[in-house]
Design a protein around this motif. Structure first.
Motif, PDB file in Angstrom:
ATOM      1  N   ILE A  70       0.825  -1.209   0.000  1.00  0.00           N
ATOM      2  CA  ILE A  70       0.000   0.000   0.000  1.00  0.00           C
ATOM      3  C   ILE A  70       0.861   1.262   0.000  1.00  0.00           C
ATOM      4  O   ILE A  70       0.508   2.280  -0.603  1.00  0.00           O
ATOM      5  CB  ILE A  70      -1.019  -0.041   1.178  1.00  0.00           C
ATOM      6  N   SER A  71       2.041   1.183   0.639  1.00  0.00           N
ATOM      7  CA  SER A  71       2.905   2.360   0.696  1.00  0.00           C
ATOM      8  C   SER A  71       3.432   2.752  -0.690  1.00  0.00           C
ATOM      9  O   SER A  71       3.767   3.906  -0.933  1.00  0.00           O
ATOM     10  CB  SER A  71       4.079   2.103   1.645  1.00  0.00           C
ATOM     11  N   ALA A  72       3.480   1.786  -1.617  1.00  0.00           N
ATOM     12  CA  ALA A  72       3.991   2.065  -2.962  1.00  0.00           C
ATOM     13  C   ALA A  72       2.932   2.713  -3.856  1.00  0.00           C
ATOM     14  O   ALA A  72       3.238   3.232  -4.927  1.00  0.00           O
ATOM     15  CB  ALA A  72       4.487   0.771  -3.596  1.00  0.00           C
ATOM     16  N   LEU A 108      -8.164  -5.258   2.373  1.00  0.00           N
ATOM     17  CA  LEU A 108      -7.834  -3.844   2.611  1.00  0.00           C
ATOM     18  C   LEU A 108      -7.373  -3.640   4.054  1.00  0.00           C
ATOM     19  O   LEU A 108      -6.391  -2.948   4.320  1.00  0.00           O
ATOM     20  CB  LEU A 108      -9.045  -2.956   2.310  1.00  0.00           C
ATOM     21  N   LYS A 109      -8.108  -4.258   4.967  1.00  0.00           N
ATOM     22  CA  LYS A 109      -7.760  -4.142   6.386  1.00  0.00           C
ATOM     23  C   LYS A 109      -6.299  -4.571   6.623  1.00  0.00           C
ATOM     24  O   LYS A 109      -5.526  -3.864   7.263  1.00  0.00           O
ATOM     25  CB  LYS A 109      -8.705  -5.016   7.214  1.00  0.00           C
ATOM     26  N   ASP A 113      -2.481  -2.269   7.580  1.00  0.00           N
ATOM     27  CA  ASP A 113      -1.610  -2.463   8.753  1.00  0.00           C
ATOM     28  C   ASP A 113      -0.264  -1.751   8.588  1.00  0.00           C
ATOM     29  O   ASP A 113       0.298  -1.243   9.543  1.00  0.00           O
ATOM     30  CB  ASP A 113      -1.346  -3.964   8.993  1.00  0.00           C
ATOM     31  N   GLU A 114       0.227  -1.727   7.359  1.00  0.00           N
ATOM     32  CA  GLU A 114       1.553  -1.164   7.095  1.00  0.00           C
ATOM     33  C   GLU A 114       1.629   0.342   7.388  1.00  0.00           C
ATOM     34  O   GLU A 114       2.676   0.840   7.770  1.00  0.00           O
ATOM     35  CB  GLU A 114       1.897  -1.435   5.617  1.00  0.00           C
ATOM     36  N   GLN A 118       0.292   5.930  10.796  1.00  0.00           N
ATOM     37  CA  GLN A 118       0.819   7.245  10.396  1.00  0.00           C
ATOM     38  C   GLN A 118      -0.276   8.305  10.322  1.00  0.00           C
ATOM     39  O   GLN A 118      -0.014   9.455   9.978  1.00  0.00           O
ATOM     40  CB  GLN A 118       1.522   7.126   9.033  1.00  0.00           C
ATOM     41  N   TYR A 119      -1.516   7.911  10.638  1.00  0.00           N
ATOM     42  CA  TYR A 119      -2.652   8.814  10.453  1.00  0.00           C
ATOM     43  C   TYR A 119      -3.520   8.914  11.703  1.00  0.00           C
ATOM     44  O   TYR A 119      -3.536   8.013  12.536  1.00  0.00           O
ATOM     45  CB  TYR A 119      -3.517   8.329   9.275  1.00  0.00           C
TER      46      TYR A 119
END
Ligand code: ADP
Ligand code: MG
Length: 254
Positions: A70-72, A108-109, A113-114, A118-119
């Motif tokens: 997801i970070s990418a 998605l859940k 996690d990754e 951060q939010y």
């Protein structure tokens, strides 16, 4: 722990995407870190955040299929000051392609996690259907926000949605709450809207936000500029209403 909200209503055109973008931008204005996840193949939340969905090589689609972390996939909405997990029409295929994958409802859940920590808020803009994409939204969320127009069939549709929420609670996500019902495109001069609004309050009590989103042309114009309404016309009734909604939400949670 961030608050993860699925913005859901299986009816199209009720203001889910408008609420996702403008609530995200409003929460940023009061210093919150926000991630917006676009779960609709139409990609309207992506475009409305100022991100061109056509130029994206990876989107939430690859995340759901396990083909990209997801970070990418994450991109920044420069206009909104929040991060976006974008979508485009490729996502329409995910529904079928996910069916045979393990843990298809919680993909998605798990992906979140990754980066979740951060939010302060993760807002998930769901598609206009009670499908596997929406179920992924509901499984990833702590709570559901339901935007709705106060019109005759609105209440009928609501009972289907409430049933789905109950099913998800029993089978997949026991902690899922209803965060609130949001009256959108509201015109107080419309008698029917008033009646439906009264019925909503009778039925759902303080689950109905006090803040009402009025019908406001600026809210409809802003997305074509890739801007949240706050950056398009800060003094508009629409912008002020979404700021008020953010304030009401933050007041409730403390
Ligand atoms: P959904 O995501 O539920 O399909 P949208 O947020 O895309 O709904 O809204 C549907 C249409 O109505 C869009 O063209 C949007 O710009 C417009 N719209 C949404 N909320 C308002 C409002 N409060 N006032 C005027 N137009 C609105
Ligand atoms: Mg939408």
């Amino acid at each position: 722990m961030p608050r993860v909200l699925a913005i859901t209503n299986q009816k199209g055109g009720v203001g889910k995407t408008t609420t996702s973008i403008n609530l995200a931008a409003s929460l940023v204005t009061v210093g919150r870190r926000v991630l917006l996840v676009d779960l609709d193949p139409q990609g309207n939340a992506t475009m409305g955040s100022g991100i061109d969905k056509r130029g994206l090589k990876v989107t939430v689609y690859q995340v759901l299929l396990g083909e990209a972390p997801i970070s990418a996939v994450r991109v920044r909405s420069q206009s909104g000051g929040f991060d976006v997990i974008p979508a485009n029409r490729e996502l329409a295929g995910a529904e079928i392609e996910m069916v045979d994958l393990p843990e298809r409802e919680t993909r998605l859940k798990t992906a979140l996690d990754e980066i979740r920590d951060q939010y302060d808020f993760v807002l998930i803009d769901c598609p206009p259907a009670l499908n596997l994409l929406t179920v992924n939204g509901l499984c990833a969320a702590n709570a559901v926000m339901i935007p709705m127009q106060c019109e005759y069939y609105a209440l009928e549709g609501l009972s289907d949605l409430v049933q789905t929420i109950k099913k998800v609670r029993v089978n997949l996500n026991p902690g899922l709450e209803i965060e609130g019902l949001l009256r959108t495109m509201y015109d107080p001069r419309n008698m029917l809207a008033q009646q439906v609004s009264d019925q909503l309050q009778q039925h759902f009590g303080d689950k109905v936000y006090r803040t009402v989103i009025p019908r406001n042309i600026r809210l409809a114009e802003a997305p074509s500029h890739g801007l949240p309404v706050l950056n398009f016309d800060r003094q508009s009734k629409g912008a002020l209403a979404y700021l008020a909604l953010a304030g009401e939400m933050l007041g409730k949670s403390t």
